[in-house]
Design a protein around this motif. Structure first.
Motif, short mmCIF file in Angstrom:
data_model
loop_
_atom_site.label_atom_id
_atom_site.label_comp_id
_atom_site.label_asym_id
_atom_site.label_seq_id
_atom_site.Cartn_x
_atom_site.Cartn_y
_atom_site.Cartn_z
N LEU A 202 0.74 -1.37 0.02
CA LEU A 202 0.62 -0.17 0.41
C LEU A 202 0.72 0.92 -0.04
O LEU A 202 0.22 2.41 -0.23
N THR A 203 2.07 1.06 0.27
CA THR A 203 3.31 1.81 0.56
C THR A 203 3.40 3.19 -0.69
O THR A 203 2.67 4.88 -0.98
N PRO A 204 2.95 2.64 -1.85
CA PRO A 204 2.47 3.86 -3.32
C PRO A 204 1.29 4.48 -3.09
O PRO A 204 1.08 5.68 -4.53
N VAL A 205 -0.16 3.72 -2.64
CA VAL A 205 -1.12 4.21 -2.98
C VAL A 205 -1.42 5.30 -1.83
O VAL A 205 -1.64 6.71 -2.18
N ILE A 206 -0.57 5.03 -0.52
CA ILE A 206 -0.26 6.19 0.54
C ILE A 206 0.17 7.49 -0.11
O ILE A 206 -0.11 8.56 0.58
N ALA A 207 1.87 7.20 -0.44
CA ALA A 207 2.49 8.14 -1.66
C ALA A 207 1.70 8.97 -2.26
O ALA A 207 2.05 10.45 -2.38
N ALA A 208 1.15 8.04 -2.59
CA ALA A 208 0.16 9.35 -3.89
C ALA A 208 -0.77 9.75 -3.16
O ALA A 208 -1.10 11.35 -4.04
N MET A 209 -1.51 9.43 -2.20
CA MET A 209 -3.19 10.12 -1.61
C MET A 209 -2.01 11.88 -0.94
O MET A 209 -2.24 13.01 -0.68
N GLU A 210 -0.15 11.18 -0.48
CA GLU A 210 0.20 12.50 0.22
C GLU A 210 0.42 13.71 -0.77
O GLU A 210 0.46 14.85 -0.09
N THR A 211 0.84 12.97 -1.69
CA THR A 211 0.86 14.24 -2.67
C THR A 211 0.21 14.58 -3.32
O THR A 211 -0.01 16.32 -4.27
N TRP A 212 -1.45 14.40 -3.15
CA TRP A 212 -2.39 14.57 -3.79
C TRP A 212 -2.63 16.48 -2.49
O TRP A 212 -3.54 16.65 -3.14
N GLY A 213 -2.67 15.42 -1.59
CA GLY A 213 -3.46 16.55 -0.20
C GLY A 213 -1.99 17.84 -0.44
O GLY A 213 -2.85 18.07 -0.11
N ASN A 214 -0.55 17.04 -0.15
CA ASN A 214 -0.21 18.29 -0.55
C ASN A 214 -0.61 19.72 -1.24
O ASN A 214 -0.75 20.51 -1.76
N GLN A 215 -0.57 18.96 -2.74
CA GLN A 215 -1.18 20.06 -3.99
C GLN A 215 -2.26 20.88 -3.72
O GLN A 215 -2.73 20.94 -3.72
N TYR A 216 -3.01 19.23 -2.79
CA TYR A 216 -4.39 20.10 -2.59
C TYR A 216 -4.26 21.54 -1.72
O TYR A 216 -4.82 22.81 -1.70
N ASN A 217 -3.71 21.37 -0.60
CA ASN A 217 -3.79 21.94 0.28
C ASN A 217 -2.95 24.10 -0.08
O ASN A 217 -2.90 24.25 0.22
N ALA A 218 -1.96 23.32 -1.14
CA ALA A 218 -0.69 24.56 -1.51
C ALA A 218 -1.60 25.36 -2.84
O ALA A 218 -2.61 26.56 -3.08
N VAL A 219 -3.25 24.41 -3.38
CA VAL A 219 -4.26 24.57 -4.14
C VAL A 219 -5.31 25.68 -2.88
O VAL A 219 -5.40 27.12 -3.76
N MET A 220 -5.43 25.16 -2.23
CA MET A 220 -6.35 26.29 -0.80
C MET A 220 -5.66 27.11 -0.19
O MET A 220 -6.51 28.32 0.19
N SER A 221 -4.36 26.88 -0.21
CA SER A 221 -3.52 28.51 0.41
C SER A 221 -3.52 29.33 -0.40
O SER A 221 -4.08 30.67 0.32
N ALA A 222 -3.73 29.38 -1.61
CA ALA A 222 -3.35 30.51 -2.85
C ALA A 222 -4.82 30.94 -3.05
O ALA A 222 -4.51 32.38 -3.19
N HIS A 223 -5.79 29.75 -2.77
CA HIS A 223 -7.26 31.15 -2.74
C HIS A 223 -7.50 31.73 -1.58
O HIS A 223 -8.17 32.09 -1.18
N LYS A 224 -6.73 31.31 0.06
CA LYS A 224 -7.17 32.35 0.35
C LYS A 224 -7.01 33.71 0.71
O LYS A 224 -5.50 33.96 0.02
#
Length: 60
Positions: free
Chosen positions: A38-60
């Motif tokens: 499951l490590t690659p799946v968890i790593a992909a979710m972490e990458t997505w979460g980091n990208q999501y946080n960056a997008v949300m931070s840019a909209h504030k």
């Protein structure tokens, strides 16, 4: 709730539980070999979460 989820992960063979025979208060959990797949799946979710946080931070 955590105990129930850990029990399910152990039953599914994803997590291994080790209890210190000299001290029942010491318990260690680790991913099984199957759980490691499951490590690659968890790593992909972490990458997505980091990208999501960056997008949300840019909209504030």
């Amino acid at each position: 709730m955590l105990a129930l989820q850990l029990h399910e992960l152990i039953a599914d063979g994803i997590v291994l539980k080790h209890t210190d025979p000299g001290n029942n208060l010491v318990t260690d959990y680790q991913l099984s070999a199957f759980g490691e797949t499951l490590t690659p799946v968890i790593a992909a979710m972490e990458t997505w979460g980091n990208q999501y946080n960056a997008v949300m931070s840019a909209h504030k």
